[in-house]
Design a protein around this motif. Structure first.
Motif, mmCIF file in Angstrom:
data_model
loop_
_atom_site.group_PDB
_atom_site.id
_atom_site.type_symbol
_atom_site.label_atom_id
_atom_site.label_comp_id
_atom_site.label_asym_id
_atom_site.label_seq_id
_atom_site.Cartn_x
_atom_site.Cartn_y
_atom_site.Cartn_z
ATOM 1 N N PRO A 22 0.837 -1.203 0.000
ATOM 2 C CA PRO A 22 0.000 0.000 0.000
ATOM 3 C C PRO A 22 0.871 1.252 0.000
ATOM 4 O O PRO A 22 2.067 1.199 0.320
ATOM 5 C CB PRO A 22 -0.785 -0.119 1.308
ATOM 6 C CG PRO A 22 0.089 -0.948 2.195
ATOM 7 C CD PRO A 22 0.786 -1.915 1.281
ATOM 8 N N SER B 255 -3.105 2.462 9.923
ATOM 9 C CA SER B 255 -3.382 1.393 8.958
ATOM 10 C C SER B 255 -3.707 0.090 9.673
ATOM 11 O O SER B 255 -4.630 -0.637 9.278
ATOM 12 C CB SER B 255 -2.179 1.202 8.033
ATOM 13 O OG SER B 255 -2.317 0.042 7.241
ATOM 14 N N GLN B 256 -2.969 -0.217 10.726
ATOM 15 C CA GLN B 256 -3.214 -1.446 11.479
ATOM 16 C C GLN B 256 -4.564 -1.419 12.178
ATOM 17 O O GLN B 256 -5.146 -2.473 12.462
ATOM 18 C CB GLN B 256 -2.077 -1.653 12.484
ATOM 19 C CG GLN B 256 -0.739 -1.936 11.820
ATOM 20 C CD GLN B 256 0.440 -1.870 12.783
ATOM 21 O OE1 GLN B 256 0.340 -1.291 13.879
ATOM 22 N NE2 GLN B 256 1.550 -2.457 12.402
ATOM 23 N N GLN C 12 -7.236 -1.595 8.721
ATOM 24 C CA GLN C 12 -7.221 -2.751 7.819
ATOM 25 C C GLN C 12 -8.185 -3.858 8.242
ATOM 26 O O GLN C 12 -8.961 -4.351 7.409
ATOM 27 C CB GLN C 12 -5.794 -3.313 7.707
ATOM 28 C CG GLN C 12 -4.853 -2.499 6.837
ATOM 29 C CD GLN C 12 -5.026 -2.787 5.348
ATOM 30 O OE1 GLN C 12 -6.052 -3.292 4.918
ATOM 31 N NE2 GLN C 12 -4.018 -2.444 4.571
ATOM 32 N N ARG D 224 -11.304 -5.118 5.892
ATOM 33 C CA ARG D 224 -11.325 -6.489 5.391
ATOM 34 C C ARG D 224 -12.614 -7.207 5.776
ATOM 35 O O ARG D 224 -13.048 -8.134 5.077
ATOM 36 C CB ARG D 224 -10.109 -7.242 5.918
ATOM 37 C CG ARG D 224 -8.809 -6.846 5.224
ATOM 38 C CD ARG D 224 -7.615 -7.473 5.896
ATOM 39 N NE ARG D 224 -6.372 -7.065 5.243
ATOM 40 C CZ ARG D 224 -5.178 -7.151 5.818
ATOM 41 N NH1 ARG D 224 -5.062 -7.622 7.057
ATOM 42 N NH2 ARG D 224 -4.104 -6.760 5.165
ATOM 43 N N ASN E 272 -9.823 -3.859 0.680
ATOM 44 C CA ASN E 272 -8.410 -3.779 1.033
ATOM 45 C C ASN E 272 -7.910 -2.356 0.834
ATOM 46 O O ASN E 272 -8.175 -1.736 -0.202
ATOM 47 C CB ASN E 272 -7.574 -4.735 0.166
ATOM 48 C CG ASN E 272 -7.814 -6.190 0.516
ATOM 49 O OD1 ASN E 272 -7.899 -6.535 1.691
ATOM 50 N ND2 ASN E 272 -7.964 -7.038 -0.492
ATOM 51 N N VAL E 273 -7.182 -1.849 1.820
ATOM 52 C CA VAL E 273 -6.631 -0.493 1.748
ATOM 53 C C VAL E 273 -5.392 -0.508 0.867
ATOM 54 O O VAL E 273 -4.439 -1.249 1.124
ATOM 55 C CB VAL E 273 -6.287 0.029 3.153
ATOM 56 C CG1 VAL E 273 -5.578 1.384 3.062
ATOM 57 C CG2 VAL E 273 -7.541 0.152 4.004
ATOM 58 N N VAL F 84 -8.694 7.354 2.843
ATOM 59 C CA VAL F 84 -8.359 5.975 2.482
ATOM 60 C C VAL F 84 -8.780 5.725 1.042
ATOM 61 O O VAL F 84 -9.820 6.218 0.596
ATOM 62 C CB VAL F 84 -9.082 4.982 3.410
ATOM 63 C CG1 VAL F 84 -9.053 3.573 2.837
ATOM 64 C CG2 VAL F 84 -8.446 4.980 4.786
ATOM 65 N N THR G 162 -9.382 2.322 -1.465
ATOM 66 C CA THR G 162 -9.434 0.872 -1.453
ATOM 67 C C THR G 162 -9.084 0.316 -2.837
ATOM 68 O O THR G 162 -9.066 1.049 -3.829
ATOM 69 C CB THR G 162 -10.832 0.371 -1.055
ATOM 70 O OG1 THR G 162 -11.755 0.647 -2.112
ATOM 71 C CG2 THR G 162 -11.311 1.033 0.224
#
Length: 274
Positions: free
Chosen positions: A150, A166-167, A170, A174, A179-180, A193, A195
Motif C-alpha cells: 500500500p 493502517s493497522q 485494515q 477487510r 483492502n486499503v 483511504v 481501497t
C-alpha cells in the motif's frame, strides 16, 4: 647491630632520586607502548575474512563486501566495532548489524534486513519505504514492485503514526471485503483511504474514534443497497458529518461539482445514522 639510626637524605637528593625513578618508568612504559603499537600494526593481524549471517534475503553478500569492506578501518585488534556496525547499517536493506571478532582474524556480521510493509511519500522527499516498525528507509523501489504494497503518505516524520492507523483500519475494511491500497494523513490532520476497488473515503481527523468507526461500518453495510438503488457504483464517501455521510456516484455530474476531481465541492449529507 648499629647503635646509630640511618641518616636521612637531604630533600634535594630525595627529589632527584624520585624524579629519576619516575623518568625511568615513563621511558619504560613509552617503550612498551611503542613496541605494542608496532606489533599491533603488523600484517599478521589483518582481517582475512568476513562471515555474514542472518537475514540475507534482500541483502547481497557481494554488495555488502564491495561497499562495506573498503570503509572498515583497522585490523583484527584495532578495529572499532561500533564504527564497523554503523558502516554495515548504512547499506541498503540493512536494518541492524551486530559485528564481533572471530578467531582467527575474522569478523562475524549478523544482519537483520528491513521488512517493507508500505511505500512512503512525504512532502519534498523522494519516495521511500516503511518497515514493520514504522520507520521510513531508502531502497530500490524496483525490488518491491511485485509485492503489492500500500501507499502511505503524510507530513515529515509521521510514518509510524500512519502505519499504526493502517493497522487499526485494515481489519475493519477487510471485514467488508475491502483492502486499503492508500492511506493519507493531510497537513490539516484529516485522513483519507483508497481501497483496491477504487473507493475513496474521507475519514476526518479521528478515524480511530468510536463515532467515526461506527459511521464507517454503517456506510459499508449500506453501500451495496445504495449502489443497487441508484444503479451506479459509489466512488467516494465523506464521513466527516456527525450524523451521516455524503456519497458520490460514478459518472454523475451535479451542479456545484468540481469536474477536475469529479467530487462534490460542497456535499450535503446523503445518509443518516441517527
Amino acid at each position: 647491630m648499629s647503635r646509630y639510626a640511618p641518616r636521612e637524605l637531604p630533600l634535594d637528593v630525595r627529589l632527584m632520586q624520585g624524579t629519576s625513578r619516575a623518568l625511568y618508568w615513563l621511558v619504560a612504559l613509552g617503550c612498551v607502548f611503542v613496541v605494542a603499537h608496532w606489533m599491533m600494526q603488523r600484517s599478521w593481524w589483518d582481517i582475512r575474512a568476513v562471515r555474514l549471517q542472518g537475514d540475507l534475503q534482500r541483502i547481497s553478500p557481494v554488495t555488502v563486501r564491495a561497499e562495506a569492506l573498503p570503509q572498515l578501518q583497522g585490523n583484527f585488534l584495532t578495529i572499532n566495532l561500533a564504527q564497523a556496525q554503523r558502516v554495515f547499517e548504512n547499506l541498503p536493506w540493512v536494518r541492524t548489524a551486530v559485528v564481533q571478532r572471530l578467531w582467527p582474524m575474522q569478523l562475524g556480521v549478523t544482519l537483520q534486513a528491513q521488512q517493507p510493509v508500505a511505500l512512503w511519500r512525504e512532502p519534498g522527499s523522494a519516495p521511500q519505504l516503511v518497515n514493520a516498525q514504522g520507520q521510513a528507509f531508502t531502497a530500490n523501489l524496483g525490488e518491491v514492485q511485485g509485492l503489492g504494497l500500500p501507499l502511505f503518505s503524510g507530513p515529515v516524520g509521521t510514518s509510524a503514526q500512519v502505519l499504526q492507523m493502517s493497522q487499526t483500519l485494515q481489519p475493519l475494511m477487510r471485514a467488508f471485503q475491502q483492502n486499503v491500497v492508500a492511506l493519507a494523513l493531510g497537513s490539516g490532520g484529516n485522513w483519507s483511504v483508497q481501497t483496491r476497488s477504487g473507493l475513496h473515503i474521507d475519514l476526518g481527523s479521528a478515524p480511530d474514534s468510536t463515532a467515526t468507526q461506527t459511521r464507517l461500518k454503517q456506510f459499508m453495510t449500506l453501500m451495496p443497497q445504495l449502489e443497487s438503488r441508484y444503479g451506479r457504483a459509489i466512488d467516494s464517501v465523506d464521513l466527516r458529518y456527525p450524523n451521516g455521510f455524503a456519497v458520490h456516484l460514478q459518472g454523475v455530474d451535479l451542479p456545484g461539482m468540481n469536474k477536475t476531481t469529479n467530487k462534490t465541492t460542497t456535499p450535503q449529507p446523503a445518509g443518516r445514522n441517527d
